[in-house]
Design a protein around this motif. Structure first.
Motif, mmCIF file in Angstrom:
data_model
loop_
_atom_site.group_PDB
_atom_site.id
_atom_site.type_symbol
_atom_site.label_atom_id
_atom_site.label_comp_id
_atom_site.label_asym_id
_atom_site.label_seq_id
_atom_site.Cartn_x
_atom_site.Cartn_y
_atom_site.Cartn_z
ATOM 1 N N GLY A 35 0.764 -1.302 0.040
ATOM 2 C CA GLY A 35 0.070 -0.055 -0.164
ATOM 3 C C GLY A 35 0.867 1.347 -0.027
ATOM 4 N N ILE A 36 0.579 2.166 -1.040
ATOM 5 C CA ILE A 36 1.311 3.502 -0.828
ATOM 6 C C ILE A 36 0.399 4.443 0.022
ATOM 7 C CG2 ILE A 36 2.115 5.329 -2.183
ATOM 8 C CD1 ILE A 36 3.789 2.482 -2.938
ATOM 9 N N ILE A 37 0.602 4.693 1.006
ATOM 10 C CA ILE A 37 -0.168 5.500 2.075
ATOM 11 C C ILE A 37 0.123 7.067 2.129
ATOM 12 C CG2 ILE A 37 -1.118 5.389 4.218
ATOM 13 C CD1 ILE A 37 -1.437 2.861 2.734
ATOM 14 N N ARG A 38 -0.757 7.873 1.982
ATOM 15 C CA ARG A 38 -0.692 9.248 1.994
ATOM 16 C C ARG A 38 -0.319 9.502 3.329
ATOM 17 N NH1 ARG A 38 -5.676 11.326 -0.062
ATOM 18 N NH2 ARG A 38 -6.432 10.891 2.254
ATOM 19 N N GLY A 39 0.571 10.149 3.928
ATOM 20 C CA GLY A 39 0.628 10.497 5.209
ATOM 21 C C GLY A 39 1.688 9.870 6.119
ATOM 22 N N GLU A 40 2.011 10.239 7.423
ATOM 23 C CA GLU A 40 3.107 9.760 8.077
ATOM 24 C C GLU A 40 3.192 8.731 8.609
ATOM 25 O OE1 GLU A 40 1.480 13.006 9.609
ATOM 26 O OE2 GLU A 40 2.164 13.682 7.683
ATOM 27 N N GLU A 41 4.436 8.103 8.998
ATOM 28 C CA GLU A 41 4.585 6.669 9.328
ATOM 29 C C GLU A 41 3.701 6.325 10.702
ATOM 30 O OE1 GLU A 41 8.014 3.675 8.592
ATOM 31 O OE2 GLU A 41 7.622 5.454 7.662
ATOM 32 N N HIS A 42 3.434 7.644 11.842
ATOM 33 C CA HIS A 42 2.765 6.863 13.015
ATOM 34 C C HIS A 42 1.419 6.529 12.569
ATOM 35 C CE1 HIS A 42 0.044 10.433 13.005
ATOM 36 N NE2 HIS A 42 0.961 11.145 12.443
ATOM 37 N N TYR A 43 0.970 6.793 11.353
ATOM 38 C CA TYR A 43 -0.668 6.290 11.046
ATOM 39 C C TYR A 43 -0.479 4.644 11.191
ATOM 40 C CZ TYR A 43 -2.548 10.610 9.616
ATOM 41 O OH TYR A 43 -2.959 12.108 9.786
ATOM 42 N N ILE A 44 0.635 4.061 11.059
ATOM 43 C CA ILE A 44 0.701 2.734 11.112
ATOM 44 C C ILE A 44 0.195 2.088 12.370
ATOM 45 C CG2 ILE A 44 2.800 2.204 12.162
ATOM 46 C CD1 ILE A 44 3.373 0.389 9.698
ATOM 47 N N LYS A 45 -0.206 2.916 13.449
ATOM 48 C CA LYS A 45 -0.583 2.220 14.709
ATOM 49 C C LYS A 45 -2.125 2.376 14.420
ATOM 50 C CE LYS A 45 3.167 3.103 17.796
ATOM 51 N NZ LYS A 45 3.796 4.456 17.392
ATOM 52 N N ASN A 46 -2.720 3.083 13.655
ATOM 53 C CA ASN A 46 -4.331 3.179 13.438
ATOM 54 C C ASN A 46 -4.962 2.096 13.333
ATOM 55 O OD1 ASN A 46 -5.057 3.140 10.895
ATOM 56 N ND2 ASN A 46 -4.866 4.917 10.412
ATOM 57 N N PRO A 47 -6.442 1.928 13.486
ATOM 58 C CA PRO A 47 -6.924 0.425 13.448
ATOM 59 C C PRO A 47 -6.884 -0.374 11.894
ATOM 60 C CG PRO A 47 -8.315 1.839 14.551
ATOM 61 C CD PRO A 47 -7.262 2.693 14.030
ATOM 62 N N THR A 48 -7.113 0.848 10.886
ATOM 63 C CA THR A 48 -7.149 0.297 9.557
ATOM 64 C C THR A 48 -5.586 -0.442 9.151
ATOM 65 O OG1 THR A 48 -9.034 2.212 9.092
ATOM 66 C CG2 THR A 48 -7.556 1.155 7.188
ATOM 67 N N LEU A 49 -4.654 0.703 9.385
ATOM 68 C CA LEU A 49 -3.466 0.108 8.867
ATOM 69 C C LEU A 49 -2.759 -0.992 9.853
ATOM 70 C CD1 LEU A 49 -2.023 3.424 7.625
ATOM 71 C CD2 LEU A 49 -3.312 1.740 6.392
ATOM 72 N N SER A 50 -2.966 -0.859 10.916
ATOM 73 C CA SER A 50 -2.421 -1.908 11.947
ATOM 74 C C SER A 50 -3.177 -3.519 11.472
ATOM 75 C CB SER A 50 -2.559 -1.830 13.469
ATOM 76 O OG SER A 50 -3.776 -1.806 13.716
ATOM 77 N N GLN A 51 -4.150 -3.215 11.100
ATOM 78 C CA GLN A 51 -4.991 -4.548 10.591
ATOM 79 C C GLN A 51 -4.271 -4.925 9.319
ATOM 80 O OE1 GLN A 51 -7.170 -7.020 12.110
ATOM 81 N NE2 GLN A 51 -6.236 -7.911 10.561
ATOM 82 N N ALA A 52 -4.166 -4.257 8.536
ATOM 83 C CA ALA A 52 -3.506 -4.255 7.073
ATOM 84 C C ALA A 52 -2.304 -4.842 6.925
ATOM 85 C CB ALA A 52 -3.522 -3.061 6.172
ATOM 86 N N LYS A 53 -1.390 -4.386 8.141
ATOM 87 C CA LYS A 53 -0.013 -4.952 8.120
ATOM 88 C C LYS A 53 -0.285 -6.304 9.037
ATOM 89 C CE LYS A 53 4.178 -3.380 10.470
ATOM 90 N NZ LYS A 53 4.263 -3.965 11.683
ATOM 91 N N LYS A 54 -1.049 -6.533 9.894
ATOM 92 C CA LYS A 54 -1.221 -8.052 10.089
ATOM 93 C C LYS A 54 -1.525 -8.776 9.195
ATOM 94 C CE LYS A 54 -2.949 -7.089 14.750
ATOM 95 N NZ LYS A 54 -4.191 -6.707 15.553
ATOM 96 N N TRP A 55 -2.279 -8.323 8.117
ATOM 97 C CA TRP A 55 -2.620 -9.336 6.953
ATOM 98 C C TRP A 55 -1.581 -9.416 6.124
ATOM 99 C CZ3 TRP A 55 -8.018 -6.638 7.169
ATOM 100 C CH2 TRP A 55 -9.063 -7.230 7.724
ATOM 101 N N GLY A 56 -0.346 -8.726 6.248
ATOM 102 C CA GLY A 56 0.637 -8.931 5.542
ATOM 103 C C GLY A 56 1.325 -7.729 4.568
#
Ligand code: PLP
Length: 313
Positions: free
Chosen positions: A94-115
């Motif tokens: 995913g090419i994500i608009r915004g800063e790295e700290h968003y990785i902890k939000n509910p949407t992206l943390s789940q996306a990361k868990k899915w790999g």
């Protein structure tokens, strides 16, 4: 049978069409049903599945190993794409608009868990997402990767959304006069216009733009569906409530009450905004008495956690 077709047969079937009872509908003698695409799949729900289906089949048929797309930090599309990639055994980026700290939000943390691999870019870089040289460079950087545009709205999205109309005409005993959808990048509206032309040409198709100054979306529909002039379709641009993801107190109250009265879960960015617009149109006597209306629930309920985290809802 391919792996994706098997997954489809085992996990995803027609979504229900739910009749809504409400005093306003009774008072105006209107019928409203909600096409519950939010129930298509617990993770790949709503228009996300509809738009991704033929993209995924295309990727499988072409032995693609990675899917890449673009989105904001709370994107429903990124969430659904990462879930689809996880279940269907693609790599995902995913090419994500915004800063790295968003990785902890509910949407992206789940996306990361899915790999999903997440690449954060600034707004200026993100704006290049449709430019051919930027896309060519990405393709060189990531070979054997299928690049899907933001929101999943491309030509392969259209046949998937057309299937909403094909299903509806088997589910509704009466002629459908109007169908409504929330509109962001216009792939869903285009697919509904195309589907109505094929299966139900007397149905008027309406997109409620969820962002400000959205007139630019109308030519996108004409590009995706060259025959769109032959159908009565409308893009309503006056119901944005201040802009994308802006949640006014009135909109928020409407969504909470609507869910209390109908037991249909909604969120205020897409389906809630569309239903709030529909309610205003009903109050303005936009519809002739007796009209049969369908509203498409396009999912997006995963976004509620992010809205709550940002204290917007
Ligand atoms: C839940 C939800 N509903 C509606 C839309 C709007 O669909 P489209 O971008 O195809 O106009 C989106 C964005 O894809 C969405 O996430």
């Amino acid at each position: 049978m391919g792996f994706i077709e098997k997954f489809l047969n085992e996990n995803i079937s027609h979504s229900p069409l739910q009749k809504i009872t409400h005093p306003l509908l009774t008072a105006r003698n209107l019928t409203l049903s909600i096409k519950r695409d939010d129930l298509l799949h617990p993770e790949i729900s709503g228009n996300k599945w509809r738009k991704l289906k033929y993209n995924l089949l295309h990727a499988e048929a072409n032995n693609i190993d990675q899917l890449l797309s673009f989105g904001g930090a709370y994107s429903n599309h990124i969430h659904a794409l990462s879930a689809a990639a996880y279940h269907l055994k693609f790599k995902a980026r995913g090419i994500i608009r915004g800063e790295e700290h968003y990785i902890k939000n509910p949407t992206l943390s789940q996306a990361k868990k899915w790999g999903m691999q997440l690449n954060f870019v600034d707004r200026k870089t993100y704006r290049l997402k449709t430019q051919s040289d930027f896309l060519e460079n990405l393709q060189l950087q990531f070979p054997n990767t299928f690049i899907i545009p933001e929101g999943g709205s491309n030509y392969l999205a259209i046949p998937g959304v057309e299937e909403v109309i094909a299903e509806l005409i088997t589910q509704s005993s009466e002629k459908i006069d109007h169908i409504f959808t929330a509109t962001g990048s216009a792939g869903t509206l285009s697919g509904l216009v195309s589907g109505a032309l094929k299966y139900s040409p007397t149905t008027q198709v309406h997109g409620i733009a969820v962002l400000k100054d959205a007139q630019y979306l109308a030519p996108i529909v004409s590009d995706f569906v060259p025959q769109s002039k032959q159908l009565n379709w409308h893009l309503h641009t006056q119901f944005h409530e201040g802009g994308y993801a802006k949640v006014s107190a009135d909109l928020s109250d409407f969504c909470i009450q609507f869910t209390q009265q109908t037991k249909v879960p909604i969120e205020p960015i897409y389906t809630g905004k569309m239903l709030y617009a529909l309610w205003q149109l009903i109050e303005q006597d936009y519809f002739v008495t007796g009209a049969n209306i369908v509203a498409l629930h396009t999912g997006g309920l995963q976004g509620l956690a992010g809205l709550k985290e940002q204290k917007k809802y």
